[in-house]
Design an enzyme around this catalytic site. Structure first.
Site, PDB file in Angstrom:
ATOM      1  N   LYS A  29      49.806 -31.921  39.273  1.00 13.35           N
ATOM      2  CA  LYS A  29      48.523 -32.571  38.969  1.00 13.35           C
ATOM      3  C   LYS A  29      48.676 -33.351  37.678  1.00 13.35           C
ATOM      4  O   LYS A  29      49.202 -32.849  36.679  1.00 13.35           O
ATOM      5  CB  LYS A  29      47.437 -31.487  38.783  1.00 13.35           C
ATOM      6  CG  LYS A  29      46.074 -32.048  38.421  1.00 13.35           C
ATOM      7  CD  LYS A  29      45.300 -32.462  39.651  1.00 13.35           C
ATOM      8  CE  LYS A  29      44.132 -33.379  39.368  1.00 13.35           C
ATOM      9  NZ  LYS A  29      44.495 -34.815  39.335  1.00 13.35           N
ATOM     10  N   GLN A  48      51.478 -32.201  30.358  1.00 14.38           N
ATOM     11  CA  GLN A  48      50.491 -31.851  31.387  1.00 14.38           C
ATOM     12  C   GLN A  48      50.701 -30.428  31.918  1.00 14.38           C
ATOM     13  O   GLN A  48      49.727 -29.763  32.271  1.00 14.38           O
ATOM     14  CB  GLN A  48      50.595 -32.877  32.527  1.00 14.38           C
ATOM     15  CG  GLN A  48      49.340 -33.000  33.379  1.00 14.38           C
ATOM     16  CD  GLN A  48      48.278 -33.906  32.769  1.00 14.38           C
ATOM     17  OE1 GLN A  48      48.605 -34.947  32.223  1.00 14.38           O
ATOM     18  NE2 GLN A  48      47.023 -33.504  32.866  1.00 14.38           N
ATOM     19  N   LYS A  60      48.897 -28.265  29.336  1.00 15.92           N
ATOM     20  CA  LYS A  60      47.472 -28.594  29.318  1.00 15.92           C
ATOM     21  C   LYS A  60      46.787 -28.000  30.555  1.00 15.92           C
ATOM     22  O   LYS A  60      45.757 -27.343  30.459  1.00 15.92           O
ATOM     23  CB  LYS A  60      47.316 -30.120  29.316  1.00 15.92           C
ATOM     24  CG  LYS A  60      45.883 -30.591  29.230  1.00 15.92           C
ATOM     25  CD  LYS A  60      45.693 -32.060  29.599  1.00 15.92           C
ATOM     26  CE  LYS A  60      46.613 -32.982  28.846  1.00 15.92           C
ATOM     27  NZ  LYS A  60      46.146 -34.401  28.924  1.00 15.92           N
ATOM     28  N   LYS A 117      52.989 -36.476  36.219  1.00 19.63           N
ATOM     29  CA  LYS A 117      52.436 -37.733  35.686  1.00 19.63           C
ATOM     30  C   LYS A 117      53.109 -38.884  36.420  1.00 19.63           C
ATOM     31  O   LYS A 117      54.217 -38.749  36.933  1.00 19.63           O
ATOM     32  CB  LYS A 117      52.736 -37.854  34.185  1.00 19.63           C
ATOM     33  CG  LYS A 117      51.786 -38.758  33.443  1.00 19.63           C
ATOM     34  CD  LYS A 117      50.508 -38.028  33.106  1.00 19.63           C
ATOM     35  CE  LYS A 117      49.467 -38.915  32.499  1.00 19.63           C
ATOM     36  NZ  LYS A 117      48.372 -38.110  31.938  1.00 19.63           N
ATOM     37  N   GLY A 158      43.460 -40.681  37.242  1.00 24.23           N
ATOM     38  CA  GLY A 158      43.565 -41.824  36.332  1.00 24.23           C
ATOM     39  C   GLY A 158      44.207 -41.460  35.003  1.00 24.23           C
ATOM     40  O   GLY A 158      44.425 -40.302  34.681  1.00 24.23           O
ATOM     41  N   ASP A 159      44.518 -42.483  34.255  1.00 24.25           N
ATOM     42  CA  ASP A 159      44.953 -42.384  32.856  1.00 24.25           C
ATOM     43  C   ASP A 159      44.726 -43.795  32.314  1.00 24.25           C
ATOM     44  O   ASP A 159      43.936 -44.557  32.896  1.00 24.25           O
ATOM     45  CB  ASP A 159      46.421 -41.933  32.764  1.00 24.25           C
ATOM     46  CG  ASP A 159      46.814 -41.435  31.371  1.00 24.25           C
ATOM     47  OD1 ASP A 159      46.513 -40.283  31.040  1.00 24.25           O
ATOM     48  OD2 ASP A 159      47.401 -42.215  30.579  1.00 24.25           O
ATOM     49  N   THR A 191      36.505 -36.006  29.886  1.00 20.55           N
ATOM     50  CA  THR A 191      37.514 -35.917  28.819  1.00 20.55           C
ATOM     51  C   THR A 191      36.853 -36.069  27.450  1.00 20.55           C
ATOM     52  O   THR A 191      37.108 -35.301  26.529  1.00 20.55           O
ATOM     53  CB  THR A 191      38.620 -36.980  29.011  1.00 20.55           C
ATOM     54  OG1 THR A 191      38.990 -37.011  30.386  1.00 20.55           O
ATOM     55  CG2 THR A 191      39.838 -36.669  28.164  1.00 20.55           C
ATOM     56  N   ASN A 222      37.520 -44.928  28.531  1.00 23.73           N
ATOM     57  CA  ASN A 222      36.727 -43.835  29.057  1.00 23.73           C
ATOM     58  C   ASN A 222      36.603 -42.634  28.095  1.00 23.73           C
ATOM     59  O   ASN A 222      35.514 -42.090  27.905  1.00 23.73           O
ATOM     60  CB  ASN A 222      37.410 -43.433  30.370  1.00 23.73           C
ATOM     61  CG  ASN A 222      36.756 -42.293  31.027  1.00 23.73           C
ATOM     62  OD1 ASN A 222      37.224 -41.178  30.919  1.00 23.73           O
ATOM     63  ND2 ASN A 222      35.649 -42.556  31.679  1.00 23.73           N
ATOM     64  N   SER A 275      38.893 -32.545  36.952  1.00 21.84           N
ATOM     65  CA  SER A 275      39.610 -32.960  38.163  1.00 21.84           C
ATOM     66  C   SER A 275      39.835 -31.756  39.070  1.00 21.84           C
ATOM     67  O   SER A 275      39.710 -31.847  40.295  1.00 21.84           O
ATOM     68  CB  SER A 275      40.966 -33.567  37.796  1.00 21.84           C
ATOM     69  OG  SER A 275      40.850 -34.924  37.486  1.00 21.84           O
TER      70      SER A 275
END
Ligand code: GLU
Length: 448
Positions: free
Chosen positions: A92, A113, A116, A128, A167-168, A212, A243, A380
């Site tokens: 993810k 990630q 996290k 990622k 997204g990123d 976020t 964002n 997410s």
């Protein structure tokens, strides 16, 4: 072998086997060094070569992305997906479309990630992806054609139980919509759990857009409260205007703070009366313009070229929400001289290793990215839960869960830091708490 020696050995192997990958090398160094006390208590991790295994991505996919621009010319970009670790759940992590994207950046983001996602307490592994495609100035049709070409390759490697991108930087609701549409066409099935950050009409979650930024402020508020402070009446500087920055600004203002500056890659705006976030939303989300345009609407504000100078503004709380490496040693020293109290990271690794050292040596409360910005990916995972249940929760329900998750992350990182002899060191606590769950899962699952 002793823990310290073992970590040094693994770090030198990383240096040797990932030449030139500065971002990845820095990210692994930061995590591995803070794991020394864990390895002292758990020699079985050394025996199992756990660190060598965890720094090696399980799979890396690099692919060609050809597409046709509006002038009818052929363009070629490079696509990436690094599936780093699925010990605790499906891979993810987001997709980043930015010209700076390369393997080192995607690997560093994928590595971060893992921890996290573990910290969220939800069952998601780390990954990622992205491309060196530059979405700036591209038409809607160009974005769609690029997303379709990107998905024409990526669809083979993802799935609701396999790998769930989101997204990123450079990938928002519009891009996720095009990516999802093409995935659905290629697979001839409706599989909403394959991507998150979707539109609300096709399986997206309420509050994902805000998550976020809101989560970052919830986390920073925990840090503040724990030290008898709060956002109320504080002056805040936030870098970025995407964002994360937008919704961090909104929540910080809701909690009574004054956010005086925001930036983009060209420069920053300063508004001593507090940024009007609706103006920023109109510029960035509707017009897709530059932050400089804020001056046209609020003529009393100031615009300064050069985004990194934003850290020269005096503030109580700094929330870097732009990109990696945006606070260097010098910027950190200026923030300290200006008596910053809290730095919490909305972007991924925005403070360099030297900058973090400056904060820690000067008793600045430091909230590292993998804990402070975990609200996005946590939401997410809540989107994935809703997709599996085939129902939608209200904004309030999701927001409440998000707040709870951020509080738990703060408490767990704090507890881990205390347990391993570094009370107050949230960076170390986050690395340890994130690592422990993954490490235990890997130990149980054998050599895979
Ligand atoms: N790109 C975000 C992050 O850095 C979100 C990833 C996701 O939602 O999967 O955590």
């Amino acid at each position: 072998m002793e823990a310290k020696q073992y970590v040094e050995k693994v770090l030198s192997k990383i240096n040797r086997t990932n030449p030139g990958e500065k971002e990845f090398i820095d990210a692994t160094k930061e995590v591995l060094i803070s794991l020394i006390p864990v390895l002292e208590k758990h020699p079985e991790f050394i025996k199992a070569s756990l660190l060598e295994r965890i720094v090696e991505p399980e799979r890396q996919i690099i692919f060609r992305v050809p597409w046709i621009n509006d002038d009818g010319e052929i363009e070629v970009n490079r696509g990436f997906r690094v599936q780093f670790n699925n010990a605790i759940g499906p891979y993810k992590g987001g997709l980043r479309f930015h010209p700076s994207v390369n393997l080192s950046i995607i690997k560093f983001l994928g590595f971060e990630q893992i921890f996290k996602n573990s910290l969220t307490g939800l069952p998601i592994g780390g990954a990622k992806g992205g491309s060196d495609f530059n979405p700036k100035g591209k038409s809607d049709n160009e974005i769609m054609r690029f997303c379709q070409s990107f998905m024409a390759e990526l669809y083979k490697y993802i799935g609701g139980n396999m790998d769930v991108p989101a997204g990123d930087i450079g990938v928002g609701g519009r891009e996720i919509g095009y990516l999802y549409g093409y995935y659905k066409k290629l697979k001839s099935l409706s599989e909403q759990g394959v991507l998150t950050g979707k539109g609300l009409t096709f399986g997206g979650s309420l509050a994902r857009t805000e998550a976020t930024g809101y989560g970052l402020v919830y986390f920073a508020e925990e840090m503040l409260n724990d030290n008898d402070m709060s956002f109320k009446g504080k002056t805040v500087v936030i870098s970025g205007s995407g964002n994360v920055a937008i919704y961090a600004t909104q929540k910080a203002q809701e909690l009574g703070a004054k956010v005086v500056a925001l930036s983009d890659s060209n420069g920053y705006i300063y508004d001593e009366n507090g940024i009007d976030i609706n103006v920023i939303k109109e510029i960035k989300e509707v017009r897709r313009g530059r932050i400089k345009e804020y001056l046209d609407v609020v003529p009393n504000s100031k615009y300064q070229e050069g985004c990194n100078k934003i850290w020269e503004i005096k503030c109580d709380i700094a929330l870097p929400c732009a990109t990696q490496g945006e606070i260097n040693k010098q910027s950190a020293e200026i923030l300290v001289t200006n008596r910053v109290k809290v730095v919490a990271e909305g972007a991924n690794m925005p403070s360099t290793l030297e900058a973090i050292e400056v904060f820690q040596n000067n008793n600045v409360l430091f909230g590292p990215a993998k804990a402070a910005n975990a609200g996005g990916v946590a939401c997410s995972a809540l989107e994935m839960s809703q997709n599996s249940l085939r129902l939608s929760w209200t904004f309030e329900e999701v927001d409440k869960k998000l707040k709870e998750i951020m509080k738990n992350i703060y408490n767990n990182t704090k507890k881990s830091a205390e347990e391993y002899g570094q009370p107050g060191n949230i960076l170390m606590g986050a690395n340890i708490a994130g690592f422990m769950k993954v490490a235990k899962a890997m130990m149980s699952q054998g050599l895979v």
